[in-house]
Design a protein around this motif. Structure first.
Motif: not given
Length: 75
Positions: A16-29
């Motif tokens: 959860r802590p890094i999901m928003p950062l990754l979601a800025e440029r990627h679809v996160v599953v």
């Protein structure tokens, strides 16, 4: 697409802590692996081979959905 897998005795919540950062440029599953949290708890299949097959099936399905979505929105 970025797929984040949790470790033994963890759940997808660990990401959860890094999901928003990754979601800025990627679809996160972030799937929970077999038997974790509220998922069905089969009697067997907790070996790495079966878990790898689960993730392979998930990513194959998600890729086919993404491809179909791209095809229908392109024109």
């Amino acid at each position: 697409m970025v797929v984040l897998l949790h470790g033994y005795a963890e759940t997808g919540h660990m990401w959860r802590p890094i999901m928003p950062l990754l979601a800025e440029r990627h679809v996160v599953v972030v799937p929970d692996l077999r038997g974790c949290r509220r998922l069905a708890k089969p009697r067997s299949g907790y070996d790495k081979k079966n878990m790898a097959m689960d993730i392979h099936e998930l990513t194959t399905l998600l890729n086919s959905i993404a491809s179909a979505s791209s095809a229908t929105t392109s024109g």
